[in-house]
Design an enzyme around this catalytic site. Structure first.
Site, PDB file in Angstrom:
ATOM      1  N   ASP A  14       0.838  -1.201   0.000  1.00  0.00           N
ATOM      2  CA  ASP A  14       0.000   0.000   0.000  1.00  0.00           C
ATOM      3  C   ASP A  14       0.873   1.250   0.000  1.00  0.00           C
ATOM      4  OD1 ASP A  14      -1.955   1.956   0.411  1.00  0.00           O
ATOM      5  OD2 ASP A  14      -3.033   0.765   1.898  1.00  0.00           O
ATOM      6  N   HIS A  16      -0.412   4.502  -0.126  1.00  0.00           N
ATOM      7  CA  HIS A  16      -1.218   5.674   0.212  1.00  0.00           C
ATOM      8  C   HIS A  16      -0.596   6.422   1.389  1.00  0.00           C
ATOM      9  CE1 HIS A  16      -4.081   3.229  -2.076  1.00  0.00           C
ATOM     10  NE2 HIS A  16      -4.550   4.392  -2.467  1.00  0.00           N
TER      11      HIS A  16
END
Length: 149
Positions: A14, A16
């Protein structure tokens, strides 16, 4: 008195970063010492940082929905590495698809997380809960017989 130390980051593949930066600022503003590992963090990186800093808790974020895969076995890894009693928190968009949050929470608690936060959980409340958990853990600490001098 030592500030409570949190190791934070975004787990797995991930990338983000925005939520991670928000958490860093909020935790810092609430008088936590924050060790921010950034994005794409492995389980071992969290544990290494927790061991190196004597952290009180690990706070795992996942936004891309694969937290259930990325977090599998984290408590067991902590136990293997000698920090099995560390507080573990997880929050964000933890699974792919629409699921009742009660089911998601149950799944992560079964994995050994102390608290599971939905993406919409109020960050002020998150800070209060984590601070309370750390305080309760510290005040309930009793030295083992081999630790008594």
């Amino acid at each position: 008195m030592k500030k409570p130390t949190l190791v934070i980051g975004v787990i797995g593949a991930d990338c983000h970063a925005v939520g991670n930066k928000v958490l860093d600022r909020v935790f810092t503003a609430h008088d936590f010492q924050v060790i921010n590992l950034g994005v794409m963090v492995s389980q071992d990186e969290y544990i290494d940082a927790a061991i190196e800093t004597g952290a009180d808790a690990i706070v795992v974020s996942s936004i891309y929905g694969h937290g259930d895969i990325d977090c599998l076995g984290l408590r067991e890894r902590c136990i293997e590495r000698g920090v099995g009693e560390i507080l573990l928190y997880v929050g964000g968009n933890l699974v792919v698809g629409k699921h009742d949050f009660v089911d998601v929470e149950h799944k992560f608690k079964q994995m050994g997380f102390d608290r599971v936060f939905s993406p919409s959980h109020d960050l002020e409340d998150v800070c209060e809960l984590i601070a309370s958990d750390i305080n309760n853990k510290l005040t309930n600490y009793r030295p083992q017989p081999e630790e008594v001098v």
